[in-house]
Design a protein around this motif. Structure first.
Motif, PDB file in Angstrom:
ATOM      1  N   ALA A 198      59.471  46.188  49.413  1.00 13.06           N
ATOM      2  CA  ALA A 198      58.847  46.979  48.349  1.00 13.06           C
ATOM      3  C   ALA A 198      58.775  46.126  47.094  1.00 13.06           C
ATOM      4  O   ALA A 198      59.779  45.972  46.389  1.00 13.06           O
ATOM      5  N   PRO A 199      57.607  45.559  46.800  1.00  8.77           N
ATOM      6  CA  PRO A 199      57.500  44.702  45.617  1.00  8.77           C
ATOM      7  C   PRO A 199      57.528  45.541  44.335  1.00  8.77           C
ATOM      8  O   PRO A 199      57.224  46.735  44.345  1.00  8.77           O
ATOM      9  N   GLU A 200      57.907  44.899  43.265  1.00  6.33           N
ATOM     10  CA  GLU A 200      57.848  45.550  41.953  1.00  6.33           C
ATOM     11  C   GLU A 200      56.380  45.729  41.578  1.00  6.33           C
ATOM     12  O   GLU A 200      55.511  45.021  42.074  1.00  6.33           O
ATOM     13  N   THR A 201      56.087  46.654  40.705  1.00  6.52           N
ATOM     14  CA  THR A 201      54.691  46.953  40.358  1.00  6.52           C
ATOM     15  C   THR A 201      53.965  45.768  39.740  1.00  6.52           C
ATOM     16  O   THR A 201      52.749  45.650  39.884  1.00  6.52           O
ATOM     17  N   ASP A 207      54.606  42.548  40.517  1.00  5.36           N
ATOM     18  CA  ASP A 207      54.599  41.401  41.435  1.00  5.36           C
ATOM     19  C   ASP A 207      53.174  41.080  41.864  1.00  5.36           C
ATOM     20  O   ASP A 207      52.376  41.977  42.139  1.00  5.36           O
ATOM     21  N   GLU A 208      52.858  39.791  41.922  1.00  3.60           N
ATOM     22  CA  GLU A 208      51.522  39.366  42.333  1.00  3.60           C
ATOM     23  C   GLU A 208      51.404  39.129  43.830  1.00  3.60           C
ATOM     24  O   GLU A 208      50.328  38.832  44.328  1.00  3.60           O
ATOM     25  N   SER A 209      52.498  39.242  44.559  1.00  2.18           N
ATOM     26  CA  SER A 209      52.469  39.062  46.005  1.00  2.18           C
ATOM     27  C   SER A 209      53.541  39.943  46.625  1.00  2.18           C
ATOM     28  O   SER A 209      54.261  40.638  45.922  1.00  2.18           O
ATOM     29  N   GLY A 210      53.621  39.911  47.958  1.00  2.00           N
ATOM     30  CA  GLY A 210      54.668  40.645  48.631  1.00  2.00           C
ATOM     31  C   GLY A 210      54.228  41.940  49.281  1.00  2.00           C
ATOM     32  O   GLY A 210      55.057  42.711  49.757  1.00  2.00           O
ATOM     33  N   ARG A 211      52.929  42.196  49.304  1.00  2.00           N
ATOM     34  CA  ARG A 211      52.428  43.434  49.879  1.00  2.00           C
ATOM     35  C   ARG A 211      51.746  43.246  51.234  1.00  2.00           C
ATOM     36  O   ARG A 211      51.303  44.202  51.848  1.00  2.00           O
ATOM     37  N   GLY A 212      51.655  42.014  51.719  1.00  2.00           N
ATOM     38  CA  GLY A 212      50.894  41.706  52.926  1.00  2.00           C
ATOM     39  C   GLY A 212      51.376  42.432  54.167  1.00  2.00           C
ATOM     40  O   GLY A 212      50.582  43.059  54.868  1.00  2.00           O
ATOM     41  N   LEU A 213      52.662  42.362  54.466  1.00  2.00           N
ATOM     42  CA  LEU A 213      53.161  43.024  55.669  1.00  2.00           C
ATOM     43  C   LEU A 213      53.130  44.537  55.535  1.00  2.00           C
ATOM     44  O   LEU A 213      52.941  45.238  56.534  1.00  2.00           O
ATOM     45  N   ALA A 214      53.285  45.060  54.337  1.00  2.00           N
ATOM     46  CA  ALA A 214      53.155  46.507  54.139  1.00  2.00           C
ATOM     47  C   ALA A 214      51.723  46.935  54.457  1.00  2.00           C
ATOM     48  O   ALA A 214      51.502  47.986  55.079  1.00  2.00           O
ATOM     49  N   LEU A 215      50.763  46.126  54.063  1.00  2.00           N
ATOM     50  CA  LEU A 215      49.362  46.403  54.379  1.00  2.00           C
ATOM     51  C   LEU A 215      49.127  46.338  55.887  1.00  2.00           C
ATOM     52  O   LEU A 215      48.487  47.219  56.469  1.00  2.00           O
ATOM     53  N   VAL A 216      49.661  45.303  56.536  1.00  2.00           N
ATOM     54  CA  VAL A 216      49.534  45.175  57.991  1.00  2.00           C
ATOM     55  C   VAL A 216      50.153  46.383  58.677  1.00  2.00           C
ATOM     56  O   VAL A 216      49.556  46.976  59.579  1.00  2.00           O
ATOM     57  N   ALA A 217      51.346  46.785  58.254  1.00  2.00           N
ATOM     58  CA  ALA A 217      52.024  47.940  58.860  1.00  2.00           C
ATOM     59  C   ALA A 217      51.211  49.214  58.684  1.00  2.00           C
ATOM     60  O   ALA A 217      51.171  50.062  59.584  1.00  2.00           O
ATOM     61  N   ALA A 218      50.534  49.357  57.553  1.00  2.00           N
ATOM     62  CA  ALA A 218      49.722  50.549  57.304  1.00  2.00           C
ATOM     63  C   ALA A 218      48.442  50.563  58.138  1.00  2.00           C
ATOM     64  O   ALA A 218      47.994  51.624  58.575  1.00  2.00           O
ATOM     65  N   LEU A 219      47.856  49.396  58.380  1.00  2.00           N
ATOM     66  CA  LEU A 219      46.591  49.314  59.103  1.00  2.00           C
ATOM     67  C   LEU A 219      46.754  49.258  60.618  1.00  2.00           C
ATOM     68  O   LEU A 219      45.850  49.638  61.353  1.00  2.00           O
ATOM     69  N   ALA A 220      47.891  48.785  61.072  1.00  2.00           N
ATOM     70  CA  ALA A 220      48.094  48.550  62.500  1.00  2.00           C
ATOM     71  C   ALA A 220      48.719  49.756  63.188  1.00  2.00           C
ATOM     72  O   ALA A 220      49.438  50.542  62.568  1.00  2.00           O
TER      73      ALA A 220
END
Length: 139
Positions: A97-100, A102-115
């Motif tokens: 869970a990135p801080e609001t 943060d400029e990165s760190g959301r990639g796997l959360a996006l993958v988990a949401a889409l997959a």
């Protein structure tokens, strides 16, 4: 009059390519994946985003000097499995869970949401494969 009865075609296919573990290699992974998806007649947006995120992670976190990464795509019916193999088997991905600001760190959360599902397979040493399965129903 003869009427031909047609059954839905079972969809299947495989694609694999080795690319340099650089930002350019990650961009090329997305471009080549998009073209392959188009040739299979599949939707582009969700699978291309998954490829982009997994390839970017391989370049950012799985890079070892002088070693490439491999993009794998396997189509089986209504499921597309995307895998990215890198040579940092010792460094496992995790959703955070990135801080609001943060400029990165959301990639796997996006993958988990889409997959439909995602995970990691180990080996052979020193490799790991980060994979995600995306539903392509009705394409």
């Amino acid at each position: 009059m003869n009427r031909e009865i047609t059954q839905p075609r079972a969809r299947a296919g495989q694609f694999s390519i080795q690319l340099s573990a650089t930002p350019r290699g990650a961009r090329l992974a997305r471009l080549l994946a998009t073209e392959q998806l188009r040739s299979w007649g599949l939707p582009l947006e969700t699978p291309a985003l998954v490829v982009a995120e997994l390839a970017a992670n391989a370049v950012s976190h799985g890079h070892v000097e002088g070693r490439d990464f491999r993009l794998l795509m396997t189509l089986a019916g209504d499921v597309l499995r995307v895998g990215v193999v890198d040579t940092r088997g010792d460094l496992l991905p995790c959703v955070r869970a990135p801080e609001t600001d943060d400029e990165s760190g959301r990639g796997l959360a996006l993958v988990a949401a889409l997959a439909v599902d995602w995970g990691v397979e180990h080996g052979p040493s020193p490799r790991k494969t980060v994979w995600a399965e995306v539903a392509v129903v009705g394409a």
